[in-house]
Design a protein around this motif. Structure first.
Motif, PDB file in Angstrom:
ATOM      1  N   TRP A 148      55.528 -10.121  32.182  1.00  0.00           N
ATOM      2  CA  TRP A 148      56.028  -9.241  31.117  1.00  0.00           C
ATOM      3  C   TRP A 148      56.650 -10.038  29.976  1.00  0.00           C
ATOM      4  CZ3 TRP A 148      58.306  -6.269  35.753  1.00  0.00           C
ATOM      5  CH2 TRP A 148      57.362  -5.360  36.224  1.00  0.00           C
TER       6      TRP A 148
ATOM      7  N   GLN B  46      53.883 -11.157  27.819  1.00  0.00           N
ATOM      8  CA  GLN B  46      53.396 -10.060  26.989  1.00  0.00           C
ATOM      9  C   GLN B  46      54.325  -9.811  25.797  1.00  0.00           C
ATOM     10  OE1 GLN B  46      52.729  -6.631  29.614  1.00  0.00           O
ATOM     11  NE2 GLN B  46      50.535  -6.934  29.318  1.00  0.00           N
TER      12      GLN B  46
ATOM     13  N   THR C 237      46.156  -3.466  20.734  1.00  0.00           N
ATOM     14  CA  THR C 237      47.249  -3.908  21.613  1.00  0.00           C
ATOM     15  C   THR C 237      47.068  -3.347  23.015  1.00  0.00           C
ATOM     16  OG1 THR C 237      48.808  -4.088  19.768  1.00  0.00           O
ATOM     17  CG2 THR C 237      49.748  -3.857  21.969  1.00  0.00           C
TER      18      THR C 237
ATOM     19  N   TRP D 133      46.604  -5.328  26.505  1.00  0.00           N
ATOM     20  CA  TRP D 133      47.437  -5.093  27.685  1.00  0.00           C
ATOM     21  C   TRP D 133      46.573  -4.869  28.919  1.00  0.00           C
ATOM     22  CZ3 TRP D 133      51.526  -1.258  25.280  1.00  0.00           C
ATOM     23  CH2 TRP D 133      52.466  -2.007  24.554  1.00  0.00           C
TER      24      TRP D 133
ATOM     25  N   ASP E 256      45.265  -8.124  30.010  1.00  0.00           N
ATOM     26  CA  ASP E 256      46.332  -8.904  30.652  1.00  0.00           C
ATOM     27  C   ASP E 256      46.503  -8.496  32.117  1.00  0.00           C
ATOM     28  OD1 ASP E 256      46.849 -10.198  28.273  1.00  0.00           O
ATOM     29  OD2 ASP E 256      48.552  -8.927  27.732  1.00  0.00           O
ATOM     30  N   TYR E 257      46.580  -7.189  32.360  1.00  0.00           N
ATOM     31  CA  TYR E 257      46.777  -6.708  33.727  1.00  0.00           C
ATOM     32  C   TYR E 257      45.569  -7.031  34.609  1.00  0.00           C
ATOM     33  CZ  TYR E 257      51.218  -4.287  33.023  1.00  0.00           C
ATOM     34  OH  TYR E 257      52.546  -4.010  32.797  1.00  0.00           O
TER      35      TYR E 257
ATOM     36  N   THR F 111      48.873  -0.017  32.512  1.00  0.00           N
ATOM     37  CA  THR F 111      48.622   0.024  31.072  1.00  0.00           C
ATOM     38  C   THR F 111      49.084   1.347  30.476  1.00  0.00           C
ATOM     39  OG1 THR F 111      46.691  -1.413  31.344  1.00  0.00           O
ATOM     40  CG2 THR F 111      46.868  -0.191  29.278  1.00  0.00           C
TER      41      THR F 111
END
Length: 318
Positions: free
Chosen positions: A47, A50, A72, A76, A79-80, A136
């Motif tokens: 986090w 991020q 964005t 995200w 990223d996850y 997300t």
């Protein structure tokens, strides 16, 4: 004459020796550094990355637009997905392996547990995909809570832009709590220091909100770690029993819900305690289904520490 209502005492149900041991092993696992150490550091570090990845200009634009950009949100999600593939899948697999050793009924049986079995690989794939989607969406909803008209009317663009960053990774409820904490600090400083400059007040409130958000991140990380690894642990226990059956080492099996029975157990899990059903049947707890087969096993909710005791009702047939 007045009457005082006394809540009825919860009746503690008698558990078998194996049932008690199943709970003891799960509790020992959930309280170990395997759950309370590395996973929390991984999530908090994730986090933080991020938060650092999004620019102040992007945050300002989100406040002006009243919404986080689709780009964005896409990032995200990406990223996850990387987090699941590179870190969480390994943690889930380790928990599944730990769960395979969590059933006393398997003690002494000579069989090798296979973490590459289809039942495990399918579960990892489905749970990983759902985890990415849910996290997300939760992150989007949390930041959207800071971009509502009420928040924009009560704060400057700069205030909200600086408040968004530390809230990335929190739930909507935690984000609102952080914003309320920021507002309370501002109001207190205005009352106690009426001559303090507005910029100074906001800076002190932002620093306080940042520390508050950091504590919320660690709490959320612990909640995710304990819940997700409990999912995997119980899945490993179930899969180990099924593999033992497939190898002719165990016969027909049933599963029994086990909760600690103390006052910390919720009403839903307390009602399930002792429920005995077939291996492929679902337990009747309420709530949103998180993935296919969710209700086959505990946990029933976040930070649930219930387990299943497996019972052999007939010997294997050769």
């Amino acid at each position: 004459m007045g009457f005082r209502m006394i809540a009825p005492k919860r009746v503690r149900k008698v558990k078998t020796k194996n049932g008690q041991e199943v709970l003891r092993r799960l509790e020992e696992y959930l309280e170990s550094d395997t759950v309370t150490g590395e996973p929390i550091e991984i999530l908090c570090g994730f986090w933080e990355d991020q938060q650092n990845a999004i620019t102040y200009q992007e945050l300002r634009q989100a406040v002006i637009d009243g919404a986080i950009s689709q780009e964005t949100i896409r990032l995200w999600t990406q990223d996850y997905s990387v987090l699941v593939a590179n870190r969480l899948s390994n943690l889930w697999t380790d928990a599944i392996t730990a769960g395979s050793a969590g059933q006393p009924i398997l003690d002494g049986l000579a069989f090798e547990f296979n973490t590459q079995a289809p039942g495990i690989l399918n579960w990892l794939s489905e749970r990983g995909a759902e985890f990415v989607t849910v996290c997300t969406q939760e992150q989007k909803d949390a930041i959207s809570a800071l971009l509502t008209k009420r928040m924009k009317d009560g704060h400057t663009v700069d205030e909200l832009s600086r408040l968004i960053r530390p809230c990335i990774g929190l739930t909507e409820g935690q984000t609102k709590a952080t914003a309320n904490y920021y507002d309370s600090i501002v109001e207190n400083l205005k009352k106690e220091h009426p001559r303090m400059k507005q910029e100074r007040i906001r800076k002190k409130a932002q620093d306080a909100a940042l520390k508050y958000a950091e504590k919320q991140h660690r709490y959320r990380a612990l909640t995710i770690a304990q819940t997700e690894l409990a999912f995997a642990y119980n899945r490993g226990a179930d899969e180990s029993v099924r593999q033992a059956q497939a190898q002719g080492l165990m016969g027909e099996m049933r599963k029994r819900w086990c909760s600690s029975g103390d006052m910390s157990v919720c009403d839903m899990c307390d009602a399930l305690d002792g429920t005995e059903i077939g291996m492929d049947e679902e337990f009747g707890f309420k709530g949103r289904v998180l993935f296919r087969g969710h209700k086959l096993l505990p946990p029933a909710h976040t930070r649930c520490a219930c387990a299943v005791e497996y019972i052999e009702v007939s010997p294997p047939e050769f």
